[in-house]
Design a protein around this motif. Sequence first.
Motif, PDB file in Angstrom:
ATOM      1  N   SER A 102       0.594  -1.123  -0.398  1.00  0.00           N
ATOM      2  CA  SER A 102      -0.179  -0.109   0.123  1.00  0.00           C
ATOM      3  C   SER A 102       0.952   1.381   0.062  1.00  0.00           C
ATOM      4  CB  SER A 102      -0.984   0.013   1.267  1.00  0.00           C
ATOM      5  OG  SER A 102      -0.506  -0.548   2.447  1.00  0.00           O
ATOM      6  N   GLU A 103       1.984   2.045   0.445  1.00  0.00           N
ATOM      7  CA  GLU A 103       2.903   2.539   0.961  1.00  0.00           C
ATOM      8  C   GLU A 103       4.146   1.833  -0.239  1.00  0.00           C
ATOM      9  OE1 GLU A 103       3.049   5.069   4.250  1.00  0.00           O
ATOM     10  OE2 GLU A 103       2.485   3.729   5.179  1.00  0.00           O
ATOM     11  N   PRO A 104       4.439   2.065  -1.353  1.00  0.00           N
ATOM     12  CA  PRO A 104       5.485   1.529  -1.880  1.00  0.00           C
ATOM     13  C   PRO A 104       7.085   1.807  -1.696  1.00  0.00           C
ATOM     14  CG  PRO A 104       3.675   3.184  -3.207  1.00  0.00           C
ATOM     15  CD  PRO A 104       3.524   2.774  -2.113  1.00  0.00           C
ATOM     16  N   VAL A 105       7.783   1.008  -2.224  1.00  0.00           N
ATOM     17  CA  VAL A 105       9.023   1.425  -1.955  1.00  0.00           C
ATOM     18  C   VAL A 105       9.630   2.689  -3.437  1.00  0.00           C
ATOM     19  CG1 VAL A 105      11.591   1.261  -2.364  1.00  0.00           C
ATOM     20  CG2 VAL A 105       9.881  -0.591  -1.264  1.00  0.00           C
ATOM     21  N   LYS A 106      10.067   3.229  -2.777  1.00  0.00           N
ATOM     22  CA  LYS A 106      10.218   4.604  -4.043  1.00  0.00           C
ATOM     23  C   LYS A 106      11.876   5.209  -3.642  1.00  0.00           C
ATOM     24  CE  LYS A 106       8.755   8.677  -1.417  1.00  0.00           C
ATOM     25  NZ  LYS A 106       8.089   7.635   0.046  1.00  0.00           N
ATOM     26  N   VAL A 107      12.322   5.291  -4.840  1.00  0.00           N
ATOM     27  CA  VAL A 107      13.542   6.669  -5.284  1.00  0.00           C
ATOM     28  C   VAL A 107      12.927   7.309  -4.828  1.00  0.00           C
ATOM     29  CG1 VAL A 107      15.303   6.853  -6.249  1.00  0.00           C
ATOM     30  CG2 VAL A 107      13.833   5.258  -7.201  1.00  0.00           C
ATOM     31  N   VAL A 108      13.574   8.406  -4.334  1.00  0.00           N
ATOM     32  CA  VAL A 108      13.602   9.421  -2.779  1.00  0.00           C
ATOM     33  C   VAL A 108      14.205  10.533  -4.129  1.00  0.00           C
ATOM     34  CG1 VAL A 108      13.302  10.968  -1.292  1.00  0.00           C
ATOM     35  CG2 VAL A 108      13.477   8.571  -0.866  1.00  0.00           C
ATOM     36  N   LYS A 109      12.831  11.539  -5.164  1.00  0.00           N
ATOM     37  CA  LYS A 109      13.506  12.241  -5.661  1.00  0.00           C
ATOM     38  C   LYS A 109      12.682  13.475  -5.894  1.00  0.00           C
ATOM     39  CE  LYS A 109      15.854  10.150  -9.529  1.00  0.00           C
ATOM     40  NZ  LYS A 109      15.790   9.004 -10.422  1.00  0.00           N
ATOM     41  N   SER A 110      13.285  15.081  -5.379  1.00  0.00           N
ATOM     42  CA  SER A 110      12.796  16.010  -5.694  1.00  0.00           C
ATOM     43  C   SER A 110      13.337  16.705  -6.025  1.00  0.00           C
ATOM     44  CB  SER A 110      11.933  16.014  -4.183  1.00  0.00           C
ATOM     45  OG  SER A 110      11.631  17.132  -4.207  1.00  0.00           O
ATOM     46  N   SER A 111      13.422  17.644  -6.668  1.00  0.00           N
ATOM     47  CA  SER A 111      13.829  18.869  -7.516  1.00  0.00           C
ATOM     48  C   SER A 111      13.650  20.473  -7.469  1.00  0.00           C
ATOM     49  CB  SER A 111      14.315  18.619  -8.602  1.00  0.00           C
ATOM     50  OG  SER A 111      15.256  19.401  -9.551  1.00  0.00           O
ATOM     51  N   PRO A 112      13.830  21.539  -6.702  1.00  0.00           N
ATOM     52  CA  PRO A 112      13.533  22.211  -6.624  1.00  0.00           C
ATOM     53  C   PRO A 112      13.407  23.432  -7.487  1.00  0.00           C
ATOM     54  CG  PRO A 112      14.868  22.706  -6.046  1.00  0.00           C
ATOM     55  CD  PRO A 112      15.039  20.876  -5.659  1.00  0.00           C
ATOM     56  N   THR A 113      12.277  23.667  -7.790  1.00  0.00           N
ATOM     57  CA  THR A 113      12.495  24.757  -8.964  1.00  0.00           C
ATOM     58  C   THR A 113      12.588  26.233  -9.304  1.00  0.00           C
ATOM     59  OG1 THR A 113      10.234  24.945  -8.873  1.00  0.00           O
ATOM     60  CG2 THR A 113      10.276  23.271 -10.422  1.00  0.00           C
ATOM     61  N   ASN A 114      12.627  26.647  -7.748  1.00  0.00           N
ATOM     62  CA  ASN A 114      13.580  28.258  -7.601  1.00  0.00           C
ATOM     63  C   ASN A 114      13.626  27.831  -6.397  1.00  0.00           C
ATOM     64  OD1 ASN A 114      13.366  30.294  -7.181  1.00  0.00           O
ATOM     65  ND2 ASN A 114      12.086  31.105  -8.606  1.00  0.00           N
ATOM     66  N   GLU A 115      14.579  28.041  -5.946  1.00  0.00           N
ATOM     67  CA  GLU A 115      15.273  27.179  -5.076  1.00  0.00           C
ATOM     68  C   GLU A 115      15.075  28.752  -3.969  1.00  0.00           C
ATOM     69  OE1 GLU A 115      19.071  26.389  -4.184  1.00  0.00           O
ATOM     70  OE2 GLU A 115      19.584  25.157  -6.126  1.00  0.00           O
ATOM     71  N   LYS A 116      14.920  29.874  -4.285  1.00  0.00           N
ATOM     72  CA  LYS A 116      15.074  31.338  -3.667  1.00  0.00           C
ATOM     73  C   LYS A 116      13.274  31.737  -2.769  1.00  0.00           C
ATOM     74  CE  LYS A 116      15.556  36.063  -3.921  1.00  0.00           C
ATOM     75  NZ  LYS A 116      16.166  37.358  -4.912  1.00  0.00           N
ATOM     76  N   LEU A 117      12.584  30.882  -3.740  1.00  0.00           N
ATOM     77  CA  LEU A 117      11.227  30.539  -3.395  1.00  0.00           C
ATOM     78  C   LEU A 117      10.593  29.664  -2.506  1.00  0.00           C
ATOM     79  CD1 LEU A 117       8.192  31.538  -4.352  1.00  0.00           C
ATOM     80  CD2 LEU A 117       7.895  30.051  -5.804  1.00  0.00           C
ATOM     81  N   ILE A 118      11.658  28.816  -2.564  1.00  0.00           N
ATOM     82  CA  ILE A 118      11.688  27.060  -1.963  1.00  0.00           C
ATOM     83  C   ILE A 118      11.377  28.475   0.012  1.00  0.00           C
ATOM     84  CG2 ILE A 118      11.648  25.371  -1.232  1.00  0.00           C
ATOM     85  CD1 ILE A 118      12.197  24.355  -3.862  1.00  0.00           C
ATOM     86  N   GLN A 119      13.017  28.578  -0.013  1.00  0.00           N
ATOM     87  CA  GLN A 119      14.054  29.642   1.163  1.00  0.00           C
ATOM     88  C   GLN A 119      12.576  30.468   1.458  1.00  0.00           C
ATOM     89  OE1 GLN A 119      17.267  28.266   2.153  1.00  0.00           O
ATOM     90  NE2 GLN A 119      15.832  28.242   3.755  1.00  0.00           N
TER      91      GLN A 119
END
Length: 622
Positions: free
Chosen positions: A547-564
């Motif tokens: 039900s909760e799958p194994v996954k490769v953890v990938k996550s890429s910010p499109t705008n570092e400044k905005l995320i901060q």
Amino acid sequence: MLSISNLNFYFGSRALYEGANLHIKPKNKIGLIGANGTGKSTLLRLISGEYSPDGGNISKSGDCTIGFLNQDLLSYQTDESILQVAMQAFERQLELQKKIDKVLHKMETNYEDKDVDTLATLQEEFEHLDGYTIQSKSEEILEGLGFSTDDLNRPLKLFSGGWRMRVMLAKLLLQKPALLLLDEPTNHLDLPSIEWVEKYIQNYEGAIVVVSHDRYFLDRTIDHIAEVSGAKITLYPGNYSYYMEEKALRNEIQKGAFENQQAQIRQTERFIERFKAKASKSRQVQSRVKALDRLELIDDVIDEKAKVNFKFNFGTQPGRFILFLEQVSKAYGEKVILKNTSATINRGDKIALIGANGKGKSTLLRIISGTEKIEGERRAGHNVIESFYAQHQLESLNVDNTLLDELKETGTNKTEMELRSILGCFLFSGEEVFKKIKVLSGGEKSRVALAKVLISEANFLLLDEPTNHLDMQSVNILIQALQQYEGTYIVVSHDRYFVENIANKIWFIEDQEIKEYPGTFDEYEEWQATREKSDEKPIIEKVKEKSEPVKVVKSSPTNEKLIQQLEDKIVNLETQKEDLQHQMAELAQNSKFEELKQQEIRLNDINLELTNLTTEWERLLS
């Protein structure tokens, strides 16, 4: 097979054993447990004949051969290959092989009938001793313990202490002594090797006495527990889990007997005190005095389940995002550890990084800490304060400091009483806090270093094999501390009981990528077992079975400044929310319901804004 009767052994003026008894029968598999310093390793050395008892007797049957794996073997070095070292177990077969080769060499130039007879006799014995299979048996055990085929012909001296210990374990297993003594055999093994050793011991035909702090290992390999406590040895039937149940029952009975005896003593003492001046009662008084002198005192039960309560103070609360790795690659020459892999650590993650040695766990931990050069990007989150624990950091302890001074140097604002309380949690009580670091054992130094990490006020912990050299009580303390820790951590460990109790995510390295299982270790093991049974299925199909799958953890910010900026706003709003909740609690206490209603409206607004900001933050990271 082997009997220990009325054993006495003293370390200086301290009695490690006094009137101790233990009987080992053929095929017994005994787990030897007890707190650090109670003499477990000493008992193995007494059994092996390395030490001599100060009293009592250790007797064994004539056919009782003994093999002893101890930590001293870490320092053994030679130019011989690890395959040659392991094959030293077959002393007689190797001797016969040399004689056979010598006869064959002679027969090439000087053929005589007597040499044919000699050769036939030698070859018959060689075959009877399975001499033709000793190399394949040695290779099988070495590879089971984690060595690659290419490793087998490399010199032993090129391997680290932990790997050399595996070679010595292989040699010992090949010798198949009637009694196998193992001192912390899992300390230098990774999970696949531990599981291999478990299966080997389960099928081992001889008797085994093993010192181990690995509860899962003991549960799966032994049929008796021998507990060393109070200079005595108490034998319990069953594995470790059964021992825990049985010991609880015994403790309950002993506690009742102790309390009854203490009540009887108090009653007798009151009688003596009341009537000692009365001549008419002198006979009864003297009788009771003598009875007290003859009384064999029952010991109170020692509470070994230390309950600890750590108060973690974070001077700085981090953002939702702790660490981000993007398209990271790492190689040592031709050996590729990671290749174009990405991962994210979020606030509150409790991650256990597991897997076989050589896959890159410690390398990944150094990458996360920022101390390892990489290709790709490593970015720490907002207000992240990290603290790193590894075995080599024990060397950074100031050996001339007392334990108390060493904790004072962490720079926290804790009082001396608070620091003494923390040391007490780590089993350093009373005057022990004034001990010098230089007189501590390896396990004691580990406890001090862990205490320093836990009071450092860091909000992100990196722990590399923190349970090595810790006894079960110390491991239990560390588990409790991490369960109370509200920050984020990633732990490398091969202790399955420890991992099951402290992790809510499992990371592992597979195909040179970081992969995540979103659950506990027991759930991960169950998933792995299912996965191994259906290897023909593609990975994506297997993922759907959970039900909760194994996954490769990938996550890429499109705008570092905005995320901060979003993270800063989220942290600010969460602080406002916390302050507002405190105010509302005071208003409710003072029955100021009109003001409370206004604050509730404000709280709803903050919650709504937090939801919107978090959704946007997660969208940008996805």
